[in-house]
Design a protein around this motif. Structure first.
Motif, PDB file in Angstrom:
ATOM      1  N   ASP A  66       0.795  -1.347   0.006  1.00  0.00           N
ATOM      2  CA  ASP A  66      -0.018   0.070   0.071  1.00  0.00           C
ATOM      3  C   ASP A  66       0.944   1.381   0.057  1.00  0.00           C
ATOM      4  N   ALA A  67       0.271   2.554   0.040  1.00  0.00           N
ATOM      5  CA  ALA A  67       1.046   3.631   0.022  1.00  0.00           C
ATOM      6  C   ALA A  67       1.493   4.028   1.253  1.00  0.00           C
ATOM      7  N   ILE A  68       1.280   3.363   2.506  1.00  0.00           N
ATOM      8  CA  ILE A  68       2.118   3.940   3.691  1.00  0.00           C
ATOM      9  C   ILE A  68       3.530   3.317   3.866  1.00  0.00           C
ATOM     10  N   PRO A  69       4.312   4.362   3.841  1.00  0.00           N
ATOM     11  CA  PRO A  69       5.798   4.094   4.016  1.00  0.00           C
ATOM     12  C   PRO A  69       6.084   3.092   5.108  1.00  0.00           C
ATOM     13  N   ILE A  70       7.235   2.361   4.794  1.00  0.00           N
ATOM     14  CA  ILE A  70       7.748   1.197   5.769  1.00  0.00           C
ATOM     15  C   ILE A  70       9.335   1.743   5.964  1.00  0.00           C
ATOM     16  N   HIS A  71       9.725   1.491   7.420  1.00  0.00           N
ATOM     17  CA  HIS A  71      11.234   1.781   7.346  1.00  0.00           C
ATOM     18  C   HIS A  71      11.439   1.127   8.775  1.00  0.00           C
ATOM     19  N   ASN A  72      11.619  -0.180   8.889  1.00  0.00           N
ATOM     20  CA  ASN A  72      12.233  -0.643  10.308  1.00  0.00           C
ATOM     21  C   ASN A  72      13.600  -1.516   9.924  1.00  0.00           C
ATOM     22  N   ALA A  73      13.967  -2.224  10.806  1.00  0.00           N
ATOM     23  CA  ALA A  73      15.474  -2.949  10.822  1.00  0.00           C
ATOM     24  C   ALA A  73      15.316  -3.930   9.824  1.00  0.00           C
ATOM     25  N   ARG A  74      14.534  -4.387   9.152  1.00  0.00           N
ATOM     26  CA  ARG A  74      14.645  -5.379   8.021  1.00  0.00           C
ATOM     27  C   ARG A  74      14.324  -4.702   6.676  1.00  0.00           C
ATOM     28  N   PHE A  75      13.208  -3.889   6.607  1.00  0.00           N
ATOM     29  CA  PHE A  75      13.081  -3.178   5.081  1.00  0.00           C
ATOM     30  C   PHE A  75      13.122  -1.552   5.381  1.00  0.00           C
ATOM     31  N   ARG A  76      13.959  -0.902   4.332  1.00  0.00           N
ATOM     32  CA  ARG A  76      13.990   0.484   4.412  1.00  0.00           C
ATOM     33  C   ARG A  76      12.948   1.195   3.695  1.00  0.00           C
ATOM     34  N   SER A  77      12.103   0.235   2.873  1.00  0.00           N
ATOM     35  CA  SER A  77      11.398   0.966   1.993  1.00  0.00           C
ATOM     36  C   SER A  77      10.276   0.019   1.506  1.00  0.00           C
ATOM     37  N   ASN A  78       9.035   0.453   0.872  1.00  0.00           N
ATOM     38  CA  ASN A  78       7.926  -0.677   0.278  1.00  0.00           C
ATOM     39  C   ASN A  78       8.778  -1.333  -0.736  1.00  0.00           C
ATOM     40  N   TRP A  79       9.784  -0.735  -1.454  1.00  0.00           N
ATOM     41  CA  TRP A  79      10.373  -1.461  -2.563  1.00  0.00           C
ATOM     42  C   TRP A  79      10.835  -2.671  -2.047  1.00  0.00           C
ATOM     43  N   GLU A  80      11.783  -2.613  -1.021  1.00  0.00           N
ATOM     44  CA  GLU A  80      12.282  -3.705  -0.512  1.00  0.00           C
ATOM     45  C   GLU A  80      11.386  -4.851  -0.034  1.00  0.00           C
ATOM     46  N   LEU A  81      10.440  -4.455   0.661  1.00  0.00           N
ATOM     47  CA  LEU A  81       9.261  -5.336   1.396  1.00  0.00           C
ATOM     48  C   LEU A  81       8.501  -6.112   0.177  1.00  0.00           C
ATOM     49  N   SER A  82       8.245  -5.324  -1.052  1.00  0.00           N
ATOM     50  CA  SER A  82       7.454  -5.863  -2.172  1.00  0.00           C
ATOM     51  C   SER A  82       8.319  -7.011  -2.758  1.00  0.00           C
ATOM     52  N   ALA A  83       9.659  -6.545  -2.831  1.00  0.00           N
ATOM     53  CA  ALA A  83      10.678  -7.500  -3.640  1.00  0.00           C
ATOM     54  C   ALA A  83      10.954  -8.807  -2.567  1.00  0.00           C
ATOM     55  N   ALA A  84      11.039  -8.538  -1.610  1.00  0.00           N
ATOM     56  CA  ALA A  84      11.333  -9.547  -0.555  1.00  0.00           C
ATOM     57  C   ALA A  84       9.952 -10.779  -0.398  1.00  0.00           C
ATOM     58  N   ARG A  85       8.854 -10.161  -0.633  1.00  0.00           N
ATOM     59  CA  ARG A  85       7.761 -11.058  -0.733  1.00  0.00           C
ATOM     60  C   ARG A  85       7.757 -11.913  -1.829  1.00  0.00           C
ATOM     61  N   SER A  86       8.086 -11.365  -3.036  1.00  0.00           N
ATOM     62  CA  SER A  86       8.085 -12.011  -4.496  1.00  0.00           C
ATOM     63  C   SER A  86       9.185 -13.081  -4.309  1.00  0.00           C
ATOM     64  N   ILE A  87      10.435 -12.812  -3.498  1.00  0.00           N
ATOM     65  CA  ILE A  87      11.617 -13.815  -3.553  1.00  0.00           C
ATOM     66  C   ILE A  87      11.120 -14.730  -2.497  1.00  0.00           C
ATOM     67  N   ALA A  88      10.345 -14.667  -1.398  1.00  0.00           N
ATOM     68  CA  ALA A  88       9.874 -15.649  -0.525  1.00  0.00           C
ATOM     69  C   ALA A  88       8.965 -16.779  -1.432  1.00  0.00           C
ATOM     70  N   MET A  89       8.123 -16.125  -2.358  1.00  0.00           N
ATOM     71  CA  MET A  89       7.132 -17.049  -3.006  1.00  0.00           C
ATOM     72  C   MET A  89       8.006 -17.912  -4.158  1.00  0.00           C
ATOM     73  N   LEU A  90       9.370 -17.232  -4.549  1.00  0.00           N
ATOM     74  CA  LEU A  90      10.156 -18.002  -5.439  1.00  0.00           C
ATOM     75  C   LEU A  90      10.767 -19.208  -4.944  1.00  0.00           C
ATOM     76  N   GLU A  91      11.382 -18.671  -3.693  1.00  0.00           N
ATOM     77  CA  GLU A  91      11.976 -19.761  -2.829  1.00  0.00           C
ATOM     78  C   GLU A  91      10.864 -20.913  -2.582  1.00  0.00           C
ATOM     79  N   LEU A  92       9.723 -20.640  -2.081  1.00  0.00           N
ATOM     80  CA  LEU A  92       8.693 -21.503  -1.761  1.00  0.00           C
ATOM     81  C   LEU A  92       8.585 -22.695  -3.306  1.00  0.00           C
ATOM     82  N   PHE A  93       8.088 -22.163  -4.115  1.00  0.00           N
ATOM     83  CA  PHE A  93       7.977 -22.757  -5.363  1.00  0.00           C
ATOM     84  C   PHE A  93       9.068 -23.467  -5.957  1.00  0.00           C
ATOM     85  N   ALA A  94      10.396 -22.997  -5.778  1.00  0.00           N
ATOM     86  CA  ALA A  94      11.535 -23.789  -6.064  1.00  0.00           C
ATOM     87  C   ALA A  94      11.936 -24.933  -5.063  1.00  0.00           C
TER      88      ALA A  94
END
Length: 275
Positions: free
Chosen positions: A179-207
């Protein structure tokens, strides 16, 4: 002497009235049959082409299961729909992209039946777009807020998806959205990193769990740049937080880079640890 009335001649052509009525009804019947046959020609061509491709690619059981499962979900009920470009419902004038969309229609029907519970409860949404079949995973059901760990109780649903797409030759693109609410925590510096991380998590699960080759998959992170609803309500933001599993058709694959053959060995520099 009273004159006798001449006897009326019997009409031997009365049968023509009934015959004319019968011919009129018969003509109307054949007009209706002809109209119905014209409507079904497009569907017959799609079925014929899908079966031909399935025989060539060794996935005939999947296609037959799609036909035998019925077509109720093709009508756009619930969270399942067939959409033409620009989000228009399928129907009306023929569109050049419809031929490309038809190749995945059997898979749409199979998944709609297998994931009926998940669709009805709003955990998933399945739609057909010009680029291919899109399976949307709602963040609230599959990921914790602000995290990329897949909920263990959803693994069975994801395995159903994997079982269907594993039998297809199509490339898969995993797209993360926030969503449009910015995120910034110890793991993800931005929504860009969060969205990419979730995609990678799905890739690893499928693989790793579902044995889908990594060469068939690609990931993308869009952050909040591709919303499906306005971000000014909790419901809208909830729908925007999602991962889309896109089974690309021949139209969608044109925009993807061609993967390297699986038998190509890694360069020596990569083997030595260079990146």
């Amino acid at each position: 002497m009273r004159r006798r009335k001449p006897e009326a001649h019997e009409n031997h052509e009365r049968w023509l009235v009934s015959y004319a009525d019968f011919i009129t009804l018969l003509f109307a019947f054949f007009v209706v049959m002809f109209a119905n046959s014209n409507i079904d020609k497009a569907k017959a061509r799609q079925i014929s082409e899908s079966v031909r491709q399935a025989m060539e690619e060794g996935r005939l059981p999947t296609v037959l299961a799609g036909f035998l499962g019925g077509t109720r979900q093709f009508r756009g009920e619930g969270n399942t729909s067939v959409r033409a470009p620009e989000g228009k419902e399928r129907g009306g004038a023929a569109d050049p992209s419809e031929g490309m969309m038809a190749e995945l229609l059997p898979s749409l029907d199979v998944l709609s039946q297998q994931l009926k519970k998940e669709i009805e409860t709003g955990q998933m949404k399945i739609s057909m777009e010009a680029r291919g079949l899109v399976i949307t995973l709602r963040q609230a059901a599959f990921f914790p807020s602000g995290g990329d760990d897949i909920a263990p109780e959803r693994l069975a649903s994801l395995e159903k998806v994997a079982d269907s797409i594993r039998s297809l030759p199509n490339q898969i693109r995993l797209e993360g959205h926030t969503d449009a609410i910015p995120i910034h925590n110890a793991r993800f510096r931005s929504n860009w990193e969060l969205s990419a991380a979730r995609s990678i998590a799905m890739l690893e699960l499928f693989a790793t769990r579902c044995n889908i080759p990594r060469t068939r998959m690609a990931i993308a992170g869009y952050a909040d740049t591709v919303p499906v609803e306005p971000n000014d309500t909790d419901e809208g933001r909830g729908h925007n937080r999602r991962v889309d599993i896109v089974v690309l058709n021949q139209t969608g694959i044109k925009t993807e880079p061609k993967p390297a053959p699986e038998n190509v060995s890694a360069p020596a520099a990569h083997a030595a640890g260079s990146h």
